[in-house]
Write a protein that holds these residues in place. Structure first.
Motif, mmCIF file in Angstrom:
data_model
loop_
_atom_site.group_PDB
_atom_site.id
_atom_site.type_symbol
_atom_site.label_atom_id
_atom_site.label_comp_id
_atom_site.label_asym_id
_atom_site.label_seq_id
_atom_site.Cartn_x
_atom_site.Cartn_y
_atom_site.Cartn_z
ATOM 1 N N PHE A 1 -9.215 5.335 12.514
ATOM 2 C CA PHE A 1 -8.009 4.891 11.961
ATOM 3 C C PHE A 1 -8.568 3.842 11.073
ATOM 4 C CE2 PHE A 1 -5.950 7.252 15.342
ATOM 5 C CZ PHE A 1 -4.840 7.524 15.060
ATOM 6 N N ALA A 2 -9.354 3.049 11.292
ATOM 7 C CA ALA A 2 -9.755 1.887 10.312
ATOM 8 C C ALA A 2 -10.248 2.706 9.194
ATOM 9 C CB ALA A 2 -10.790 0.828 11.094
ATOM 10 N N GLY A 3 -11.199 3.651 9.219
ATOM 11 C CA GLY A 3 -11.824 4.184 8.418
ATOM 12 C C GLY A 3 -10.852 4.915 7.358
ATOM 13 N N SER A 4 -9.817 5.569 7.879
ATOM 14 C CA SER A 4 -8.725 6.366 7.180
ATOM 15 C C SER A 4 -8.197 5.377 6.375
ATOM 16 C CB SER A 4 -7.916 6.999 8.133
ATOM 17 O OG SER A 4 -6.830 7.660 7.411
ATOM 18 N N VAL A 5 -7.663 3.925 6.955
ATOM 19 C CA VAL A 5 -7.096 2.978 6.024
ATOM 20 C C VAL A 5 -7.996 2.381 5.044
ATOM 21 C CG1 VAL A 5 -6.192 0.590 6.356
ATOM 22 C CG2 VAL A 5 -5.429 2.426 7.830
ATOM 23 N N ARG A 6 -9.151 2.162 5.320
ATOM 24 C CA ARG A 6 -10.075 1.836 4.549
ATOM 25 C C ARG A 6 -10.295 2.765 3.231
ATOM 26 N NH1 ARG A 6 -13.444 0.497 7.942
ATOM 27 N NH2 ARG A 6 -14.717 2.323 8.159
ATOM 28 N N ARG A 7 -10.222 3.943 3.435
ATOM 29 C CA ARG A 7 -10.292 5.020 2.374
ATOM 30 C C ARG A 7 -9.200 4.956 1.479
ATOM 31 N NH1 ARG A 7 -13.918 7.045 -0.695
ATOM 32 N NH2 ARG A 7 -15.277 7.317 1.263
ATOM 33 N N PHE A 8 -7.984 4.959 2.094
ATOM 34 C CA PHE A 8 -6.647 4.875 1.322
ATOM 35 C C PHE A 8 -6.626 3.503 0.619
ATOM 36 C CE2 PHE A 8 -2.139 4.040 1.210
ATOM 37 C CZ PHE A 8 -1.847 4.950 0.378
ATOM 38 N N ALA A 9 -6.943 2.525 1.061
ATOM 39 C CA ALA A 9 -6.978 1.447 0.257
ATOM 40 C C ALA A 9 -7.798 1.547 -0.917
ATOM 41 C CB ALA A 9 -7.462 0.294 1.095
ATOM 42 N N ASP A 10 -9.133 2.167 -0.774
ATOM 43 C CA ASP A 10 -10.012 2.464 -1.818
ATOM 44 C C ASP A 10 -9.319 3.138 -2.970
ATOM 45 O OD1 ASP A 10 -12.022 0.841 -0.399
ATOM 46 O OD2 ASP A 10 -13.075 2.799 0.167
ATOM 47 N N LEU A 11 -8.792 4.203 -2.579
ATOM 48 C CA LEU A 11 -7.747 5.188 -3.340
ATOM 49 C C LEU A 11 -6.966 4.501 -4.518
ATOM 50 C CD1 LEU A 11 -7.672 8.422 -1.381
ATOM 51 C CD2 LEU A 11 -9.352 7.902 -2.912
ATOM 52 N N ALA A 12 -5.965 3.797 -3.450
ATOM 53 C CA ALA A 12 -4.841 2.952 -4.270
ATOM 54 C C ALA A 12 -5.370 1.712 -4.962
ATOM 55 C CB ALA A 12 -3.958 2.493 -3.136
ATOM 56 N N LEU A 13 -6.366 1.072 -4.417
ATOM 57 C CA LEU A 13 -6.720 -0.026 -5.295
ATOM 58 C C LEU A 13 -7.636 0.017 -6.520
ATOM 59 C CD1 LEU A 13 -7.383 -2.631 -2.137
ATOM 60 C CD2 LEU A 13 -5.267 -2.663 -4.051
ATOM 61 N N SER A 14 -8.534 1.039 -6.306
ATOM 62 C CA SER A 14 -9.515 1.126 -7.421
ATOM 63 C C SER A 14 -9.361 2.455 -8.187
ATOM 64 C CB SER A 14 -10.899 1.507 -6.846
ATOM 65 O OG SER A 14 -10.962 2.639 -6.307
ATOM 66 N N GLY A 15 -8.589 3.465 -7.659
ATOM 67 C CA GLY A 15 -8.214 4.538 -8.243
ATOM 68 C C GLY A 15 -9.319 5.840 -8.178
ATOM 69 N N GLU A 16 -10.569 5.452 -7.878
ATOM 70 C CA GLU A 16 -11.674 6.351 -7.746
ATOM 71 C C GLU A 16 -11.416 7.373 -6.633
ATOM 72 O OE1 GLU A 16 -15.366 4.183 -7.631
ATOM 73 O OE2 GLU A 16 -15.189 3.669 -9.495
ATOM 74 N N GLY A 17 -11.521 8.521 -6.778
ATOM 75 C CA GLY A 17 -11.576 9.674 -5.824
ATOM 76 C C GLY A 17 -10.116 10.186 -5.602
ATOM 77 N N ARG A 18 -9.215 9.822 -6.287
ATOM 78 C CA ARG A 18 -7.740 10.158 -6.004
ATOM 79 C C ARG A 18 -7.420 11.525 -6.228
ATOM 80 N NH1 ARG A 18 -4.268 5.515 -9.087
ATOM 81 N NH2 ARG A 18 -4.715 3.694 -7.829
ATOM 82 N N ALA A 19 -8.235 12.074 -7.363
ATOM 83 C CA ALA A 19 -7.870 13.508 -7.400
ATOM 84 C C ALA A 19 -8.671 14.442 -6.436
ATOM 85 C CB ALA A 19 -8.467 14.066 -9.012
ATOM 86 N N ARG A 20 -9.943 14.016 -6.047
ATOM 87 C CA ARG A 20 -10.463 14.831 -4.730
ATOM 88 C C ARG A 20 -9.698 14.876 -3.878
ATOM 89 N NH1 ARG A 20 -15.086 12.063 -1.181
ATOM 90 N NH2 ARG A 20 -15.035 13.835 0.429
ATOM 91 N N TRP A 21 -9.293 13.711 -3.219
ATOM 92 C CA TRP A 21 -8.565 13.584 -1.984
ATOM 93 C C TRP A 21 -7.139 14.301 -1.966
ATOM 94 C CZ3 TRP A 21 -10.571 12.604 2.639
ATOM 95 C CH2 TRP A 21 -11.530 11.927 2.828
ATOM 96 N N ALA A 22 -6.647 14.234 -2.918
ATOM 97 C CA ALA A 22 -5.118 14.980 -3.283
ATOM 98 C C ALA A 22 -5.620 16.660 -3.267
ATOM 99 C CB ALA A 22 -4.662 14.677 -4.479
ATOM 100 N N GLN A 23 -6.647 16.953 -3.992
ATOM 101 C CA GLN A 23 -6.822 18.441 -3.886
ATOM 102 C C GLN A 23 -7.552 18.887 -2.676
ATOM 103 O OE1 GLN A 23 -6.808 20.755 -6.324
ATOM 104 N NE2 GLN A 23 -5.484 19.145 -7.460
ATOM 105 N N ASP A 24 -8.106 17.846 -1.839
ATOM 106 C CA ASP A 24 -8.371 18.081 -0.466
ATOM 107 C C ASP A 24 -7.239 18.801 0.407
ATOM 108 O OD1 ASP A 24 -10.647 18.165 1.804
ATOM 109 O OD2 ASP A 24 -8.854 17.169 2.637
ATOM 110 N N ALA A 25 -6.115 17.762 0.114
ATOM 111 C CA ALA A 25 -4.757 18.335 1.007
ATOM 112 C C ALA A 25 -4.314 19.649 0.441
ATOM 113 C CB ALA A 25 -3.837 17.399 0.721
ATOM 114 N N LEU A 26 -4.477 19.928 -0.811
ATOM 115 C CA LEU A 26 -4.056 21.391 -1.262
ATOM 116 C C LEU A 26 -4.892 22.405 -0.748
ATOM 117 C CD1 LEU A 26 -1.916 22.945 -2.812
ATOM 118 C CD2 LEU A 26 -3.644 22.493 -4.823
#
Length: 334
Positions: free
Chosen positions: A286-311
């Motif tokens: 859970f801590a790892g998931s929150v850490r990843r989400f904070a990375d995506l939201a704060l830096s912008g890096e990797g957003r497209a990859r994780w959104a496409q992963d859900a698709l």
């Protein structure tokens, strides 16, 4: 890249048990995240959660989205409500972390992905287990040839029957085994095997009284011919593991999807020359998931990859449903 902010201000839409037990404590523990508010349709429930976690109470999800002091939302609502409220959150300019499945269909997921992309926002489906260090260790062992060339994967997630009225049994809320427990072995196959996966066959066991599937199995194939046999169910003995079978040995990991934060994972490798057991340090997924989400939201890096992963996940789930042979069978005792 957007300029990194110091703190991600988060609101929670819904007072689900998973939020109380695991997700909100993980949000509060991350130094880059500040829990601002929790919303419920019930004023009493919102106040109860707010008092427990030291944040503001909001009655009504729309009122939480209207707050200017919130940058992102966590959505632990029933699956059938994710499309509506994740979509509204994105249109309100909020980053979104939503419990799995992100939506109940590929078309809805694609719409959310497009909205997030167009508005420059993070959108992440919360499969916590992929952020646990045990899977990186498994991938490293496989890459180093611990079991030779991988030929097959068997993964299972099954749980005992829940009380009548559980949301998993409610079709209008996105219930059913395929949308719930099946997501874990499907996501594990995508994590552990190379390239895109296709569906070779599937079986779903349908309960006509409830209108949902209560379990089943799927056979997938990777581009290089590796097969994945996936088993899932909502009225079974508890099983939570995966095994990789190779040309020189097998690798097994139990508690693969739901390890407690203090659990010491055990990787078991069997080869002709003996058995090797590797005990790992505990990790909090859970801590790892929150850490990843904070990375995506704060830096912008990797957003497209994780959104496409859900698709990609939603498309594979839909392909399994289309391919499945449906057998009828109600719950024992029903």
């Amino acid at each position: 890249m957007t300029r990194e902010k110091a703190v991600l201000r988060v609101g929670v839409i819904g007072c689900a048990d998973i939020a109380r037990r695991r997700a909100i404590p993980a949000l509060r523990a991350d130094p880059r995240v500040r829990l601002v508010a929790v919303a419920s349709r019930s004023e009493a429930k919102a106040r109860e959660f707010a008092a427990e976690f030291g944040c503001a109470a909001v009655t009504g999800y729309a009122d939480l989205l209207a707050r200017p002091d919130i940058d992102a939302v966590y959505v632990p609502l029933p699956s059938g409500l994710h499309d509506e409220w994740a979509g509204k959150a994105l249109r309100a300019g909020k980053h979104v972390l939503a419990e799995k499945p992100l939506t109940t269909g590929a078309a809805a997921t694609e719409r959310l992905v497009a909205t997030a992309r167009d508005r420059g926002l993070a959108l992440m489906e919360n499969f916590m287990f992929v952020h646990h260090a045990q899977h990186r260790e498994v991938l490293g062992l496989v890459a180093d040839g611990a079991i030779g060339e991988v030929r097959a994967l068997h993964a299972a997630f099954t749980i005992p029957r829940r009380p009548d009225g559980d949301i998993r049994y409610q079709a209008d809320l996105g219930g059913g085994a395929l949308l719930d427990v099946a997501g874990y072995p499907i996501r594990a196959a995508r994590l552990l095997l190379r390239g895109p996966l296709s569906v070779t066959g599937a079986v779903l066991r349908h309960d006509p009284a409830l209108g949902v599937d209560m379990g089943g199995a799927a056979l997938l194939r990777s581009a290089d011919g590796v097969t994945a046999h996936l088993t899932f169910g909502l009225e079974n003995a508890y099983r939570c593991f995966y095994e990789l079978w190779g040309t020189e040995g097998t690798l097994r990991l139990d508690r693969a999807f739901t390890p407690p934060a203090d659990h010491k994972p055990l990787i078991r490798i069997e080869r002709a020359d003996g058995v090797q057991e590797i005990t790992l340090a505990p990790d909090d997924q859970f801590a790892g998931s929150v850490r990843r989400f904070a990375d995506l939201a704060l830096s912008g890096e990797g957003r497209a990859r994780w959104a496409q992963d859900a698709l990609r996940q939603a498309e594979l789930v839909e392909e399994i449903r289309r391919s499945a042979t449906v057998v009828t069978g109600g719950r024992r005792g029903a």
